[in-house]
Design a protein around this motif. Structure first.
Motif, PDB file in Angstrom:
ATOM      1  N   VAL A  16       0.860  -1.171   0.000  1.00 23.87           N
ATOM      2  CA  VAL A  16       0.000   0.000   0.000  1.00 23.87           C
ATOM      3  C   VAL A  16       0.905   1.231   0.000  1.00 23.87           C
ATOM      4  O   VAL A  16       2.017   1.198   0.515  1.00 23.87           O
ATOM      5  N   ASP A  17       0.429   2.291  -0.609  1.00 21.26           N
ATOM      6  CA  ASP A  17       1.117   3.571  -0.585  1.00 21.26           C
ATOM      7  C   ASP A  17       0.259   4.528   0.226  1.00 21.26           C
ATOM      8  O   ASP A  17      -0.957   4.619  -0.013  1.00 21.26           O
ATOM      9  N   VAL A  18       0.876   5.229   1.179  1.00 15.96           N
ATOM     10  CA  VAL A  18       0.140   6.145   2.047  1.00 15.96           C
ATOM     11  C   VAL A  18       0.845   7.496   2.088  1.00 15.96           C
ATOM     12  O   VAL A  18       2.061   7.577   1.932  1.00 15.96           O
ATOM     13  N   ARG A  19       0.071   8.531   2.324  1.00 14.34           N
ATOM     14  CA  ARG A  19       0.653   9.861   2.447  1.00 14.34           C
ATOM     15  C   ARG A  19       1.386   9.960   3.777  1.00 14.34           C
ATOM     16  O   ARG A  19       0.843   9.640   4.830  1.00 14.34           O
ATOM     17  N   GLU A  20       2.596  10.427   3.726  1.00 10.71           N
ATOM     18  CA  GLU A  20       3.413  10.579   4.926  1.00 10.71           C
ATOM     19  C   GLU A  20       2.781  11.569   5.909  1.00 10.71           C
ATOM     20  O   GLU A  20       2.970  11.465   7.119  1.00 10.71           O
ATOM     21  N   ASN A  22      -0.140  11.762   6.925  1.00 12.19           N
ATOM     22  CA  ASN A  22      -1.184  11.142   7.739  1.00 12.19           C
ATOM     23  C   ASN A  22      -0.540  10.543   8.988  1.00 12.19           C
ATOM     24  O   ASN A  22       0.078   9.479   8.919  1.00 12.19           O
ATOM     25  N   ALA A  25      -1.352   6.798   9.893  1.00  9.96           N
ATOM     26  CA  ALA A  25      -1.105   5.747   8.906  1.00  9.96           C
ATOM     27  C   ALA A  25       0.024   4.813   9.329  1.00  9.96           C
ATOM     28  O   ALA A  25      -0.092   3.601   9.188  1.00  9.96           O
ATOM     29  N   HIS A  29      -0.709   0.810   9.861  1.00  7.04           N
ATOM     30  CA  HIS A  29      -0.177  -0.161   8.911  1.00  7.04           C
ATOM     31  C   HIS A  29       0.897  -1.047   9.528  1.00  7.04           C
ATOM     32  O   HIS A  29       1.020  -2.215   9.167  1.00  7.04           O
ATOM     33  N   GLU A  36       7.860  -0.056   5.873  1.00  8.02           N
ATOM     34  CA  GLU A  36       8.247   0.920   4.861  1.00  8.02           C
ATOM     35  C   GLU A  36       9.396   0.372   4.022  1.00  8.02           C
ATOM     36  O   GLU A  36      10.410  -0.077   4.562  1.00  8.02           O
ATOM     37  N   ILE A  51       4.992  10.346  -0.176  1.00  3.91           N
ATOM     38  CA  ILE A  51       4.280   9.073  -0.130  1.00  3.91           C
ATOM     39  C   ILE A  51       5.214   8.002   0.424  1.00  3.91           C
ATOM     40  O   ILE A  51       6.365   7.895   0.012  1.00  3.91           O
ATOM     41  N   HIS A  53       5.892   3.990   0.751  1.00  3.09           N
ATOM     42  CA  HIS A  53       5.576   2.716   0.101  1.00  3.09           C
ATOM     43  C   HIS A  53       5.762   1.625   1.140  1.00  3.09           C
ATOM     44  O   HIS A  53       6.862   1.450   1.687  1.00  3.09           O
TER      45      HIS A  53
END
Length: 59
Positions: A16-20, A22, A25, A29, A36, A51, A53
């Motif tokens: 999943v890719d998430v906005r840093e 957040n 997050a 995760h 990461e 982002i 990863h």
């Protein structure tokens, strides 16, 4: 979490890719076993939002 485990049973790798930006997050995760593996400075649309990863390898 049950749904993640059900998906993991079908696929060897989850990602999943998430906005840093957040703050929730990372811990969320990490609790799912995602780590990461990389970072990008920009969204795919060229917007300046870092982002993270994340991936979970399932054996």
């Amino acid at each position: 979490m049950k749904s993640v485990d059900q998906i993991a049973a079908r696929f060897a790798d989850l990602g999943v890719d998430v906005r840093e930006e957040n703050p929730g997050a990372g811990p969320f995760h990490a609790a799912l076993g995602l780590a990461e593996i990389g970072r990008s400075e920009w969204l795919g649309e060229g917007q300046p939002h870092p982002i993270l990863h994340l991936r979970r390898h399932v054996r």
